[in-house]
Design an enzyme around this catalytic site. Structure first.
Site, PDB file in Angstrom:
ATOM      1  N   ASP A 101     -74.043  66.648  11.076  1.00 37.12           N
ATOM      2  CA  ASP A 101     -72.864  65.885  10.699  1.00 37.12           C
ATOM      3  C   ASP A 101     -73.253  64.932   9.690  1.00 37.12           C
ATOM      4  OD1 ASP A 101     -70.072  65.188  10.752  1.00 37.12           O
ATOM      5  OD2 ASP A 101     -70.573  63.554  12.243  1.00 37.12           O
TER       6      ASP A 101
ATOM      7  N   SER B 211     -76.612  59.163  14.102  1.00 37.55           N
ATOM      8  CA  SER B 211     -76.367  59.640  15.453  1.00 37.55           C
ATOM      9  C   SER B 211     -77.766  59.133  16.475  1.00 37.55           C
ATOM     10  CB  SER B 211     -76.165  61.266  15.395  1.00 37.55           C
ATOM     11  OG  SER B 211     -75.973  61.641  16.521  1.00 37.55           O
TER      12      SER B 211
ATOM     13  N   HIS C  36     -72.320  58.165  16.210  1.00 37.97           N
ATOM     14  CA  HIS C  36     -72.066  59.073  17.331  1.00 37.97           C
ATOM     15  C   HIS C  36     -72.193  58.473  18.553  1.00 37.97           C
ATOM     16  CE1 HIS C  36     -72.765  62.812  14.718  1.00 37.97           C
ATOM     17  NE2 HIS C  36     -71.606  62.263  14.369  1.00 37.97           N
TER      18      HIS C  36
END
Lengths: 207, 283
Positions: free
Chosen positions: A149, A29, A56
């Site tokens: 995540d 991310s 992401h």
């Protein structure tokens, strides 16, 4: 690192069936691009495993991520397509604004169901579906990121017999994601970026 | 693949078979990974322990099945989703429509209706709404009722307004709805030429002579065989020259009917049904 084994490979060896691991999925991310680039640049053009990158990013993004990764990789880099067969030696990037899943026949499928962990694509979703398909042939890698995540998905990978690698939190631009992964999944390796690429090369030669 | 995993997969397949036989909804040709994910989600949300318990419950409890049905049909969408797509419709497709006296549009798998109202707004802004008919179909009555009501959560309007502007919208988006408490109620003038009906792409038939079919992010849930069947249905439902619009990750390129369509905007997944292909002409 023992590279001789890899350079001596004949074309006949370039078949994934001979390898213990078949697919590597890298989840990242915040700060992800800079972390993924050196990993990919450590892999040869004819890498015998498939690599899937789940990062992401904004939903209306263009192909900047794919181009940047392609520039730093000897392997072919492309955005994953719906129903596309996952092949060795290719880096697939999860498209923005879709969840990416793996079908039993080794093809990609997608979904626009709601965000998971505030993300679409969510790393958990890919990890979980890939763990079901590849079991012990799967390697999950969690890099820098400012959320949680991927941690539950990495745990699923471990439970299915796969291998879990996490970037050392102290060397991550954002340490939350590696920390969460370490807390939940008990990874096999916790390494700084520069050691992850060479490890993946070593895993390639494990039969 | 270990044995437990394999048994679980069989149990999931049995559930889909049970749903089909009992309720007529056919998910058997859906892409499996996403279906399993959603069945497992419902399992963890309920107090059930095993998949076979869930099978028993859904066969004997219609309410439970209804909630499962909502899980199985993904209903996440937004107005002017993929703004560049709607911008291309505005700039490329609408000028073609202006040559025609009347336009028929089919939103197949319209879900809660966000894209229908987006199309209605585009037609209205180009002075074509009065000579248009929009068919909005979905297999799920709950979301179809939502679409019919034209009521959306007010907090979504901010994002929808951004999308609308990026899609080339020049008016004030707030003029298209009335805010009431937590809701945004779409203007009645956008609704009057929309026909809502229940239609299942897997089991139902052709809609005739459409000028445009929008079916975005529905086919991603189908396996290749089912995708092919639906492409055939779309081909038969479009007039020659009619437009087919798919989601950004969907393509007709690999289907058996790719020769019957030409690219209008490859990146936006807008295709056009070609006239009678030469190879099918009997000379």
């Amino acid at each position: 690192m023992n590279n001789t084994e890899i350079t001596q490979k004949s074309d006949n060896n370039y078949i994934t069936k001979n390898h213990k691991y078949k697919v590597i999925i890298i989840g990242a991310s915040t700060g992800g691009l800079k972390a993924i680039q050196p990993i990919l640049s450590a892999l040869p053009a004819e890498f015998a495993l498939s690599v899937i990158v789940v990062m992401h990013r904004h939903k209306d993004t263009d192909s900047y991520l794919e181009r940047s990764l392609d520039d730093s990789s000897k392997m072919h880099v492309k955005q994953a397509d719906e129903k596309e067969e996952i092949k060795a030696g290719v880096v697939y990037v999860a498209p923005p604004n879709y969840h990416l899943l793996i079908e039993d026949d080794g093809t990609f499928s997608m979904s626009v169901e709601g965000e998971v962990n505030y993300a679409r694509p969510s790393i958990d979703v890919v990890f979980e579906s890939a763990a079901e398909v590849y079991g012990e042939g799967l390697v999950g890698v969690i890099l820098t990121g400012a959320n949680k995540d991927g941690s539950l998905g990495l745990k699923k990978i471990k439970e299915a017999g796969g291998l879990a690698i996490v970037q050392t939190p102290e060397t991550s631009e954002a340490a939350d994601m590696p920390r969460a992964a370490m807390a939940v999944a008990r990874p096999d390796y916790v390494l700084p970026i520069e050691k992850i690429g060479p490890l993946l090369r070593k895993l390639e030669s494990e039969g | 693949m270990d044995k437990t995993n394999e048994s679980e997969k069989i149990e999931f397949d049995l559930i889909l078979q049970a749903i089909y036989q009992k309720y007529g909804y056919d998910f058997r040709d859906y892409a499996k990974a996403s279906i399993r994910r959603r069945l497992r989600y419902r399992l963890t949300q309920s107090n059930l322990k095993t998949i076979s318990e869930m099978q028993h419950k859904l066969l004997n409890d219609k309410e439970f099945f209804d909630s499962l049905l909502l899980d199985l049909t993904i209903n996440v969408t937004e107005m002017f989703r993929d703004p560049s797509f709607f911008k291309t419709i505005r700039e490329v497709v609408i000028p073609e429509f202006k040559k025609q006296p009347f336009i028929k549009v089919w939103h197949a798998g319209c879900s809660s209706g966000e894209e229908i109202y987006s199309t209605a707004i585009l037609l209205k802004e180009n002075g074509m709404y009065e000579s248009s008919l929009i068919y909005a179909t979905d297999t799920n009555e709950v979301v179809l009722d939502k679409a019919k009501s034209g009521i959306f959560p007010i907090e979504k309007m901010k994002d929808f307004t951004v999308n609308y502007r990026k899609a080339g919208g020049l008016a004030s988006f707030a003029d298209y709805y009335t805010a009431k408490y937590d809701s945004a109620i779409m203007d009645n003038s956008l609704k009057k030429n929309i026909v809502f009906s229940n239609h299942n792409l897997v089991t139902d038939g052709v809609f005739g002579e459409m000028d445009m079919i929008m079916c975005r992010n529905v086919l991603i849930y189908f396996n290749r065989e089912l995708q092919d069947r639906v492409f055939r249905l779309f081909m038969d439902s479009l007039r020659p020259g009619g437009f087919l619009c798919l989601g950004s990750k969907e393509t007709i390129r690999f289907s058996s009917y790719s020769d019957n369509f030409e690219n209008v905007a490859e990146k936006e997944k807008i295709y056009r049904r070609v006239g009678v292909p030469l190879k099918n002409l009997k000379i």
